[in-house]
Design a protein around this motif. Structure first.
Motif, PDB file in Angstrom:
ATOM      1  N   CYS A 274       0.808  -1.226   0.000  1.00 37.07           N
ATOM      2  CA  CYS A 274       0.000   0.000   0.000  1.00 37.07           C
ATOM      3  C   CYS A 274       0.840   1.275   0.000  1.00 37.07           C
ATOM      4  CB  CYS A 274      -0.974  -0.028   1.177  1.00 37.07           C
ATOM      5  SG  CYS A 274      -1.957   1.465   1.353  1.00 37.07           S
ATOM      6  N   PRO A 275       1.715   1.490   0.984  1.00 31.31           N
ATOM      7  CA  PRO A 275       2.488   2.729   0.947  1.00 31.31           C
ATOM      8  C   PRO A 275       3.414   2.821  -0.258  1.00 31.31           C
ATOM      9  CG  PRO A 275       3.289   1.285   2.697  1.00 31.31           C
ATOM     10  CD  PRO A 275       2.043   0.679   2.177  1.00 31.31           C
ATOM     11  N   VAL A 276       3.926   1.685  -0.724  1.00 33.11           N
ATOM     12  CA  VAL A 276       4.810   1.717  -1.897  1.00 33.11           C
ATOM     13  C   VAL A 276       4.045   2.209  -3.124  1.00 33.11           C
ATOM     14  CG1 VAL A 276       6.161   0.300  -3.502  1.00 33.11           C
ATOM     15  CG2 VAL A 276       6.405  -0.036  -1.045  1.00 33.11           C
ATOM     16  N   LEU A 277       2.845   1.684  -3.323  1.00 31.94           N
ATOM     17  CA  LEU A 277       2.023   2.130  -4.451  1.00 31.94           C
ATOM     18  C   LEU A 277       1.748   3.617  -4.362  1.00 31.94           C
ATOM     19  CD1 LEU A 277      -0.664  -0.703  -4.589  1.00 31.94           C
ATOM     20  CD2 LEU A 277       1.104  -0.276  -6.281  1.00 31.94           C
ATOM     21  N   ARG A 278       1.412   4.083  -3.169  1.00 35.91           N
ATOM     22  CA  ARG A 278       1.080   5.494  -2.994  1.00 35.91           C
ATOM     23  C   ARG A 278       2.272   6.380  -3.308  1.00 35.91           C
ATOM     24  NH1 ARG A 278      -2.526   5.964   2.538  1.00 35.91           N
ATOM     25  NH2 ARG A 278      -4.174   4.524   1.926  1.00 35.91           N
ATOM     26  N   CYS A 279       3.436   5.998  -2.787  1.00 35.37           N
ATOM     27  CA  CYS A 279       4.633   6.817  -3.025  1.00 35.37           C
ATOM     28  C   CYS A 279       4.936   6.887  -4.518  1.00 35.37           C
ATOM     29  CB  CYS A 279       5.848   6.245  -2.298  1.00 35.37           C
ATOM     30  SG  CYS A 279       5.775   6.445  -0.514  1.00 35.37           S
ATOM     31  N   LEU A 280       4.921   5.749  -5.169  1.00 42.69           N
ATOM     32  CA  LEU A 280       5.213   5.719  -6.604  1.00 42.69           C
ATOM     33  C   LEU A 280       4.228   6.596  -7.362  1.00 42.69           C
ATOM     34  CD1 LEU A 280       6.093   1.964  -7.206  1.00 42.69           C
ATOM     35  CD2 LEU A 280       7.558   3.915  -7.717  1.00 42.69           C
ATOM     36  N   SER A 281       2.951   6.442  -7.063  1.00 44.39           N
ATOM     37  CA  SER A 281       1.934   7.204  -7.788  1.00 44.39           C
ATOM     38  C   SER A 281       2.136   8.698  -7.629  1.00 44.39           C
ATOM     39  CB  SER A 281       0.537   6.825  -7.298  1.00 44.39           C
ATOM     40  OG  SER A 281       0.326   5.443  -7.437  1.00 44.39           O
TER      41      SER A 281
END
Lengths: 458, 237
Positions: A274-281
């Motif tokens: 979850c946080p990885v996806l958010r950061c990338l986005s």
């Protein structure tokens, strides 16, 4: 590497149904709190009830003298067990907000604690980490701010051991990451705290702790990934993070996560995903992305493959994360012919369509991604029809949600424009009737009429 | 959701970007009454889009913190002693031994036997303390390097370096990597091996070298968990 912390402490005599009910209650409480902007209230994490599983011990209020006594004993005691017990007593006290306040205003207390966090003795280090956990719940930002100088020092000390994977160090790192994540959620964080974090070497340390490989510790990575999320979504200086290689580090981590998902059924991986996806986005939206060198950008096609593996995983284990995954897919494909081409060459259109029935939010996102592909022109639409897309669109036109239908209309326009034969097929499959349903809808009627005209004249 | 096998194969393959198909847009695309434009989206922290993920995160934290509050499980083994010459520390948990070994015996200076938290700091110590060439060179150029990995600054003196650590890397003003307190149980007998800032205080520059040194548990003191009494009895016999 992907060690998963075991499930929650199970109160005696608790059936599965009871647990589910409690979880639903907790979830509802958290949702309500978030809507009222109270989610970061630390009290929510403590759940008011005193700690379970230790024979009903209650948090005690400790005075200054007692705190000093425990600290001295912890620091200078001669018996390791005695020193450990002093820290346990201190920690119990720190569960109470009054003790927390007394502690942070006591001179030298933080310094002593930080010293214990680098103790040569495992037990002391562990107990000190647990004290830090407790302090992280203080309503006073002074605590977390006291952690900031120590964090750089501690990370230097602890990172030196990262190849050795020492358990107490890992616990301290986790506690540190957690404390930092609390700090970064404060209301004043974007103005005060985040700029100074970005000005230090903390970002590099954090990214180092997120590098995939044998040294990666899951629990530690989760905490620091959330720290990174709080930093990036505050939009203070994401360009700086990009120059530190955040995109490539997080991209590689995403690949690693997808690999782990393939190997194990472990349902804990979404905590990191979850946080990885958010950061990338969020990072992808930075203009700086275009300005840095090749290796700093995110161009690797494997990211798309990884993302779909994660989407499949979410569908089974955590459907509420599908929108976040699709958000990343949107940001990857919007301005990138290369990623759009990947979607086509890897045959991912059909899997994407399989997500349409999940929810309205997911449908809109899926249709948006498909629009990203279609708008690139005839070479792309050639791969969209013939194919299952048209049939799916006839299906989404039957939805009642205006936004879903609206996005379907946008996609149809692009498809008819760049692939006129599709319009004919649309007619033959009773497309006009599907459109008629929405002729009276204010938000949709102009587009409906335009499409009807296009189809009829095709 | 069925994924084609190509996807898994691609993940296992090497890095690379797809050669893009030619892009060719018509001005009619997204023209009124239509409105679509491909664009990236960003969400700020409080956005409701994050609600589900945030709630899951907090549920996880609630579980974790319940566990943290409970007693840690530490599997016990039969007692054993550290095998390093001169060290008699006794352990009954592998985790403790592992920790002890890595903090006190792993990165030890072969010249002066001081122990360091990491290989990086040990290397710097050897360079600054045991390399005569270093002293000569440091008279002419900045040789004291910053201790933080990734920072390339160098300084004329170790005091300057310390100031840099405090200012730039936010280290607390009085931080050291060794045990700081001089009045640490003065009544307890300590072997002479213990290094403290005060002991070397007279040596000027050398004092700052202590700032990155881990103070070893004095090798002379037989400091065992719960075994102390037995040992002191046997010593007097």
């Amino acid at each position: 590497m992907w060690l998963r912390r075991q499930g929650c402490l199970r109160p005696a005599g608790c059936g599965v149904e009871e647990l589910r009910r409690r979880r639903r209650e907790r979830e509802a409480a958290l949702r309500k709190a978030r809507r009222e902007q109270q989610l970061i209230s630390k009290r929510l994490l403590r759940d008011d009830a005193p700690e379970e599983g230790e024979g009903g011990c209650v948090a005690v209020i400790l005075g200054q003298a007692e705190i000093q006594q425990f600290l001295q004993l912890a620091q200078r005691g001669t018996e390791e067990k005695e020193r450990g017990r002093a820290l346990v007593s201190l920690r119990r006290g720190l569960q109470h907000p009054e003790t927390q306040q007394t502690f942070i205003w006591l001179e030298g207390s933080m310094r002593t604690l930080v010293g214990l966090l680098t103790s040569n003795q495992a037990l002391l280090q562990l107990e000190a980490a647990r004290c830090l956990h407790e302090l992280s719940h203080s309503e006073q930002s002074a605590v977390a701010e006291a952690c900031l100088p120590a964090t750089s020092y501690l990370l230097t000390y602890l990172s030196g051991h990262s190849s050795d994977f020492i358990s107490p160090h890992v616990t301290v790192l986790e506690a540190l990451g957690y404390a930092l994540s609390q700090l970064l959620q404060a209301k004043e964080a974007p103005e005060k705290i985040i700029p100074s974090v970005l000005g230090s070497t903390l970002p590099q340390h954090m990214l180092q702790l997120l590098q995939p490989g044998p040294k990666l510790n899951f629990g530690v990575a989760v905490e620091f990934a959330w720290c990174l999320h709080y930093i990036t979504c505050s939009q203070v200086n994401n360009a700086l993070l990009i120059t530190h290689g955040a995109l490539s580090t997080l991209g590689l981590l995403l690949l690693d996560l997808a690999g782990a998902v393939q190997r194990t059924e472990d349902a804990g991986l979404e905590l990191l995903a979850c946080p990885v996806l958010r950061c990338l986005s969020n990072l992808l939206t930075e203009a700086a992305v275009g300005a840095v060198g090749e290796q700093m950008q995110l161009r690797d096609e494997r990211v798309v493959a990884a993302l779909f593996i994660l989407l499949q995983f979410f569908l089974q284990k955590q459907p509420s994360l599908l929108p976040e995954g699709l958000w990343l897919l949107n940001n990857l494909t919007a301005n990138s012919p290369s990623f759009c081409t990947s979607l086509l060459s890897l045959d991912l259109i059909e899997p994407l369509l399989q997500l349409l029935p999940v929810s309205n939010v997911v449908s809109v996102l899926v249709l948006t991604v498909l629009c990203n592909v279609a708008e690139k022109g005839p070479a792309y639409c050639q791969h969209l029809w013939p194919g299952p897309l048209l049939c799916s669109l006839l299906g989404t036109l039957a939805f009642s949600d205006t936004e879903v239908v609206g996005q379907s209309l946008e996609l149809l326009q692009l498809l008819f424009l760049y692939r006129p034969e599709a319009a004919q097929a649309f007619l033959q499959q009773s497309g006009l009737q599907a459109l008629e349903r929405h002729e009276k809808e204010a938000q949709l009627q102009d587009r409906v009429h335009a499409l009807q005209q296009t189809a009829l004249h095709s | 959701m069925q994924l084609p096998p190509a996807v898994h194969a691609r993940l296992a393959g090497g890095p690379g970007a797809a050669e893009p198909l030619p892009v060719e847009r018509s001005p009619k695309a997204g023209a009124a009454p239509f409105r679509f434009t491909a664009r990236q989206v960003r969400f700020p922290r409080e956005h409701e889009f994050f609600e589900d993920g945030d709630v899951q995160r907090h549920l996880y934290l609630q579980d974790v913190l319940t566990q943290v509050a409970g007693a840690p499980e530490r599997p016990r083994v039969p007692e054993f002693t550290c095998q390093v010459a001169g060290c008699c520390q006794v352990f009954d948990a592998l985790e403790d031994y592992e920790h002890h070994y890595h903090t006190l015996h792993r990165n030890v200076c072969s010249f002066c036997k001081r122990a360091f938290p990491s290989g990086h700091l040990l290397d710097i110590h050897i360079l600054e303390w045991h390399d005569s060439l270093f002293q000569i060179l440091s008279e002419r150029q900045n040789m004291y390097q910053c201790l933080v990995e990734g920072c390339t600054e160098k300084f004329k003196t170790s005091k300057d370096r310390k100031d840099h650590l405090v200012r730039r890397h936010l280290y607390p003003a009085d931080f050291r990597f060794d045990k700081p307190k001089k009045n640490m149980s003065p009544a307890t007998p300590r072997a002479t091996v213990q290094v403290s800032a005060e002991a070397l205080g007279a040596e000027g520059e050398q004092v700052e070298g202590d700032a990155m040194e881990v103070c070893s548990e004095p090798a002379g003191e037989r400091h065992t968990a719960g075994r102390r009494k037995l040992w002191s009895i046997s010593r007097t016999l």
